[in-house]
Design a protein around this motif. Structure first.
Motif, mmCIF file in Angstrom:
data_model
loop_
_atom_site.group_PDB
_atom_site.id
_atom_site.type_symbol
_atom_site.label_atom_id
_atom_site.label_comp_id
_atom_site.label_asym_id
_atom_site.label_seq_id
_atom_site.Cartn_x
_atom_site.Cartn_y
_atom_site.Cartn_z
ATOM 1 N N CYS A 54 20.152 25.733 87.204
ATOM 2 C CA CYS A 54 20.363 26.146 88.731
ATOM 3 C C CYS A 54 21.802 26.511 89.200
ATOM 4 O O CYS A 54 22.035 26.723 90.237
ATOM 5 C CB CYS A 54 20.210 24.726 89.663
ATOM 6 N N GLY A 55 22.678 26.227 88.085
ATOM 7 C CA GLY A 55 24.174 26.557 88.326
ATOM 8 C C GLY A 55 25.191 25.794 88.773
ATOM 9 O O GLY A 55 26.095 26.121 89.441
ATOM 10 N N PHE A 56 24.469 24.790 89.109
ATOM 11 C CA PHE A 56 25.412 23.521 89.774
ATOM 12 C C PHE A 56 26.679 23.325 88.831
ATOM 13 O O PHE A 56 26.558 23.236 87.615
ATOM 14 C CB PHE A 56 24.773 22.144 89.812
ATOM 15 N N THR A 76 21.951 21.015 81.308
ATOM 16 C CA THR A 76 20.940 21.237 82.560
ATOM 17 C C THR A 76 21.410 19.757 83.289
ATOM 18 O O THR A 76 21.726 18.790 82.859
ATOM 19 C CB THR A 76 19.377 20.962 82.081
ATOM 20 N N CYS A 77 20.960 19.800 84.703
ATOM 21 C CA CYS A 77 21.029 18.728 85.452
ATOM 22 C C CYS A 77 19.817 17.697 84.871
ATOM 23 O O CYS A 77 18.843 18.333 84.409
ATOM 24 C CB CYS A 77 20.734 19.176 86.986
ATOM 25 N N ASP A 78 20.190 16.485 85.319
ATOM 26 C CA ASP A 78 18.950 15.687 84.832
ATOM 27 C C ASP A 78 17.829 15.793 85.608
ATOM 28 O O ASP A 78 16.741 15.082 85.015
ATOM 29 C CB ASP A 78 19.825 14.029 84.904
ATOM 30 N N HIS A 79 17.588 16.199 86.642
ATOM 31 C CA HIS A 79 16.335 16.070 87.214
ATOM 32 C C HIS A 79 15.430 17.459 87.030
ATOM 33 O O HIS A 79 14.338 17.588 87.353
ATOM 34 C CB HIS A 79 16.407 16.395 88.770
ATOM 35 N N HIS A 80 16.145 18.418 86.074
ATOM 36 C CA HIS A 80 15.266 19.535 85.468
ATOM 37 C C HIS A 80 14.133 19.263 84.443
ATOM 38 O O HIS A 80 14.536 18.395 83.660
ATOM 39 C CB HIS A 80 15.974 20.804 85.087
#
Length: 118
Positions: free
Chosen positions: A65-67, A84-88
């Motif tokens: 997502c680019g965060f 990656t973010c932990d929710h992906h």
């Protein structure tokens, strides 16, 4: 006004050093520019002692997502293939190349999971 953390990022010093040397919780852009242009002796010494081997801050960026987040790197972090973010979902990133084994490492920054293909 900017926060002490943002000032530490821009000066490329640790939060501990910023607190130790009296950088206020909020400072103006003008004060920061003056400190950067005419560094006090402790900041000049810190910059002179830099070997360049270890970054003070790193920019983490989610490959899905680019965060982005600026954090202090940890010695125990391996080289990441993906971050990656932990929710992906793990399905949101490409599969590992043939012959490589995938592992995941939690606890990178505030919300990242490192994907390591080895």
């Amino acid at each position: 006004m900017i926060t002490r953390r943002e000032a530490a990022l821009r000066l490329d010093i640790s939060m501990e050093m910023a607190r130790k040397h009296g950088i206020a919780a909020k400072i103006s852009e003008t004060e920061l520019a003056e400190m950067n242009d005419n560094p006090p002796p402790w900041l000049a010494q810190s910059r002179a002692n830099r070997t360049g081997k270890k970054a003070v801050w790193v920019q983490l960026r989610c490959d899905v997502c680019g965060f982005e987040e600026s954090v202090r790197p940890k010695k125990w972090w391996p080289e990441f293939t993906y971050l990656t973010c932990d929710h992906h979902s793990i399905g949101d990133i490409p599969l590992p190349a043939d012959g490589l084994k995938r592992s995941e490492l939690d606890g990178i920054g505030s919300r990242f999971i490192a994907i390591i293909d080895a």
